[in-house]
Motif scaffolding. Structure first.
Motif, mmCIF file in Angstrom:
data_model
loop_
_atom_site.group_PDB
_atom_site.id
_atom_site.type_symbol
_atom_site.label_atom_id
_atom_site.label_comp_id
_atom_site.label_asym_id
_atom_site.label_seq_id
_atom_site.Cartn_x
_atom_site.Cartn_y
_atom_site.Cartn_z
ATOM 1 N N GLU A 34 0.828 -1.213 0.000
ATOM 2 C CA GLU A 34 0.000 0.000 0.000
ATOM 3 C C GLU A 34 0.863 1.263 0.000
ATOM 4 O O GLU A 34 0.612 2.220 -0.730
ATOM 5 C CB GLU A 34 -0.923 0.003 1.232
ATOM 6 C CG GLU A 34 -2.091 -0.960 1.114
ATOM 7 C CD GLU A 34 -2.723 -1.324 2.464
ATOM 8 O OE1 GLU A 34 -3.783 -1.959 2.436
ATOM 9 O OE2 GLU A 34 -2.145 -0.987 3.522
ATOM 10 N N LYS A 63 -2.184 7.769 -8.982
ATOM 11 C CA LYS A 63 -1.635 7.212 -7.750
ATOM 12 C C LYS A 63 -0.621 6.108 -8.018
ATOM 13 O O LYS A 63 0.290 5.884 -7.227
ATOM 14 C CB LYS A 63 -2.766 6.653 -6.872
ATOM 15 C CG LYS A 63 -3.685 7.723 -6.318
ATOM 16 C CD LYS A 63 -3.000 8.529 -5.243
ATOM 17 C CE LYS A 63 -3.953 9.468 -4.522
ATOM 18 N NZ LYS A 63 -4.376 10.610 -5.350
ATOM 19 N N THR A 108 2.639 1.685 -3.561
ATOM 20 C CA THR A 108 1.924 1.696 -4.849
ATOM 21 C C THR A 108 0.845 2.762 -4.917
ATOM 22 O O THR A 108 0.230 2.968 -5.960
ATOM 23 C CB THR A 108 1.247 0.339 -5.143
ATOM 24 O OG1 THR A 108 0.305 0.071 -4.096
ATOM 25 C CG2 THR A 108 2.260 -0.778 -5.248
ATOM 26 N N TYR A 109 0.597 3.452 -3.812
ATOM 27 C CA TYR A 109 -0.442 4.478 -3.787
ATOM 28 C C TYR A 109 0.225 5.772 -3.347
ATOM 29 O O TYR A 109 0.346 6.045 -2.157
ATOM 30 C CB TYR A 109 -1.553 4.057 -2.818
ATOM 31 C CG TYR A 109 -2.801 4.895 -2.881
ATOM 32 C CD1 TYR A 109 -3.716 4.732 -3.911
ATOM 33 C CD2 TYR A 109 -3.077 5.855 -1.900
ATOM 34 C CE1 TYR A 109 -4.867 5.492 -3.971
ATOM 35 C CE2 TYR A 109 -4.226 6.617 -1.950
ATOM 36 C CZ TYR A 109 -5.121 6.430 -2.984
ATOM 37 O OH TYR A 109 -6.263 7.189 -3.036
ATOM 38 N N ILE A 114 -6.469 3.928 4.560
ATOM 39 C CA ILE A 114 -6.269 2.964 3.473
ATOM 40 C C ILE A 114 -6.117 1.546 4.043
ATOM 41 O O ILE A 114 -5.366 1.323 4.994
ATOM 42 C CB ILE A 114 -5.015 3.335 2.647
ATOM 43 C CG1 ILE A 114 -5.169 4.713 1.992
ATOM 44 C CG2 ILE A 114 -4.683 2.280 1.609
ATOM 45 C CD1 ILE A 114 -6.273 4.835 0.991
ATOM 46 N N ASN A 166 1.289 10.057 -4.047
ATOM 47 C CA ASN A 166 1.215 11.355 -4.710
ATOM 48 C C ASN A 166 2.635 11.873 -4.852
ATOM 49 O O ASN A 166 3.273 12.252 -3.872
ATOM 50 C CB ASN A 166 0.403 12.358 -3.878
ATOM 51 C CG ASN A 166 -1.084 12.246 -4.137
ATOM 52 O OD1 ASN A 166 -1.499 11.881 -5.234
ATOM 53 N ND2 ASN A 166 -1.879 12.572 -3.146
#
Lengths: 214, 321
Positions: free
Chosen positions: B76, B90, B79-80, B287, B82
């Protein structure tokens, strides 16, 4: 007697397009259920919400391609796809709204009402959905017959809805407006085509008496 | 203080024995197949661009400044992201930063300080023991994560350069390199990315310079090789891939402030009471946690109010958002 290509349109093209209409939904459903190795990334709620909205806008614009396609190709059977595509747009846009209400905001009415009233991009998106509602409800053959000429006038609202959808998207992004601008450009092209055709018809109509006289 | 250029090799840069042996075996195999002779530069390129395995770092956990909340997974966290320099999606940073070169890396120290100049990353890092701090990260987009950073207090670094009495702010700048950072080829923001803190904020013990996460060297998409982590502020304050630190008398103009001053302020303290003009900041989506539709209440200063609220006495936080 059947029109040329009617069988092709009804029995080949239409089922294919229907499958295309449902494919994005199937993809998202598989992702949400964790099936078939489809991954929606670390934030699936955002991914589903944005995908539903984007596909709603895609199908709105695809629906608006039907008339130019007919005019360009001279094949009237394209019209058989228009209602299905329009209803698909409605399906995704309604899904986008319901997903926002029920999942993204978990049904928190306070937040939702505040969003719709206070945030212009949500106000516009919501207005677009409200305007789309009567179009979906009058999409049946019966409604077309009952409304007659008024049906077409009513359904011109789709231009307004598409414009609202594009602005809704544009105002929602943080800084990178390239993608929403692409949609604005596509819509401008589709509306520009209609305006040009319309002007063409008007000038033909104006010229017609002289042509007859000559 | 003497800060010299040096060729020191950090433990994290030393190729581990396993990797070393497997490279040798690979080369032997290649030589055996005769491929080496056929396409030496193809092979050289392949070897050069092979992504290095994340190296482990030596550090001490700091439980006193860490949350015990459930940590987000490596997947997480990596790979996500900003990181608009590598694209605004993303997943773009992970995709587009694979070949990003973080060595050699220099950091310029400028402005109102006694010690200024260009320093290698090794010079910057050498005196600082690394520690692990598990922080909450709250993005301005109303999502959040819990991340185990490896780093050292920003204040310890600042002290080495002896800011003068004129220094009231610290400005940070990200690398400008459109060749390596495809997102910089389009003016989404006024590149390079600039962020800033008041000097007292920068000296706060919670302000961290991170070089790793999950015990490993920082992945490129997370701001390698050196990034800021300011856990009580929205994520965009925590600037990535820093190449310049400047001490100033005047408040720096930050990138997001320049782009959309109505929406992003200099302070950007996490504050559930002040909404973003386009969305509510009252709640956040953690998340990968809880049910699909769960949002949890956002805490003032992202839950670090006890430590940092005193920095903002007398400041109208609704105006200075």
């Amino acid at each position: 007697m059947t029109a040329p290509g009617e069988g092709l349109a009804r029995f080949v093209l239409k089922p294919l397009v229907l499958a295309g209409c449902l494919a994005p939904f199937a993809w998202l459903a598989a992702g949400a259920a964790g099936l078939g190795g489809v991954s929606l990334g670390a934030n699936p709620v955002e991914e589903i919400l944005h995908s539903l909205g984007r596909w709603g806008l895609n199908f709105l614009l695809i629906t608006l391609c039907i008339t130019p396609l007919r005019q360009l190709t001279g094949w009237v059977q394209w019209m058989r796809l228009r209602r299905m595509l329009g209803l698909t747009a409605f399906f995704y846009i309604l899904g986008h709204f319901l997903f926002y209400v029920l999942v993204d905001q978990a049904g928190d009415l306070g937040v939702i009402v505040e969003d719709v009233l206070k945030r212009p991009y949500i106000t516009l998106g919501f207005t677009g959905l409200l305007l789309l509602l009567p179009l979906a409800l009058t999409s049946t053959k019966g409604a077309m017959r009952r409304l007659g000429r008024r049906w077409q006038r009513l359904h011109r609202l789709v231009y307004v809805v598409a414009a609202l959808g594009c602005i809704h998207f544009y105002w929602q992004v943080k800084a990178d407006v390239r993608e929403p601008l692409l949609y604005v450009g596509a819509l401008a092209l589709l509306l520009g085509w209609r305006w040009w055709k319309h002007r063409d018809r008007l000038s033909h109509a104006a010229r017609a008496p002289f042509e007859r006289a000559a | 203080m003497i800060i010299r250029q040096s060729q020191d090799v950090r433990p994290s840069e030393i190729t581990s024995e396993g990797v070393y042996r497997s490279r040798r075996a690979f080369l032997a195999w290649i030589a055996g197949t005769g491929l080496m002779a056929a396409a030496p530069d193809v092979l050289a390129r392949a070897l050069a661009s092979a992504p290095p395995a994340p190296s482990p770092l030596r550090y001490t956990p700091n439980p006193r400044l860490s949350t015990t909340e459930r940590q987000n997974s490596w997947e997480e966290v990596t790979t996500y992201n900003n990181f608009y320099e590598f694209g605004t999606g993303k997943a773009d940073p992970a995709d587009n930063s694979r070949g990003f070169r973080t060595r050699p890396w220099n950091v310029a120290i400028e402005g109102e300080a006694e010690v200024t100049g260009s320093f290698t990353l090794e010079d910057i890092l050498r005196p600082h023991p690394l520690e692990e701090r598990i922080y909450r990260l709250r993005c301005v987009e109303a999502w959040s994560m819990v991340i185990p950073w490896i780093g050292f207090p920003l204040g310890d670094l600042i002290k080495r350069f002896k800011p003068t009495s004129r220094a009231r702010y610290v400005e940070f700048t990200t690398l400008l390199d459109p060749q390596q950072m495809p997102g910089q080829r389009y003016p989404v923001l006024d590149w390079p990315y600039v962020e800033g803190l008041r000097l007292d904020e920068a000296m706060h013990p919670l302000a961290l310079l991170a070089v790793g996460l999950y015990g490993k060297v920082l992945p490129n998409q997370n701001g390698a090789p050196l990034r800021l982590v300011v856990p009580w502020k929205y994520g965009f304050k925590s600037i990535k891939s820093i190449v310049r630190i400047r001490f100033t008398a005047d408040r720096p103009r930050t990138s997001w402030e320049k782009a959309l001053p109505r929406e992003y302020g200099f302070y950007a303290n996490v504050n559930p009471g002040v909404d973003h003009p386009r969305w509510s900041q009252k709640r956040e989506r953690r998340i990968g946690s809880g049910a699909f539709w769960d949002r949890q209440p956002t805490q003032m200063f992202n839950g670090y109010a006890d430590q940092v609220a005193s920095l903002y006495g007398g400041l109208d936080l609704a105006r200075n958002f």
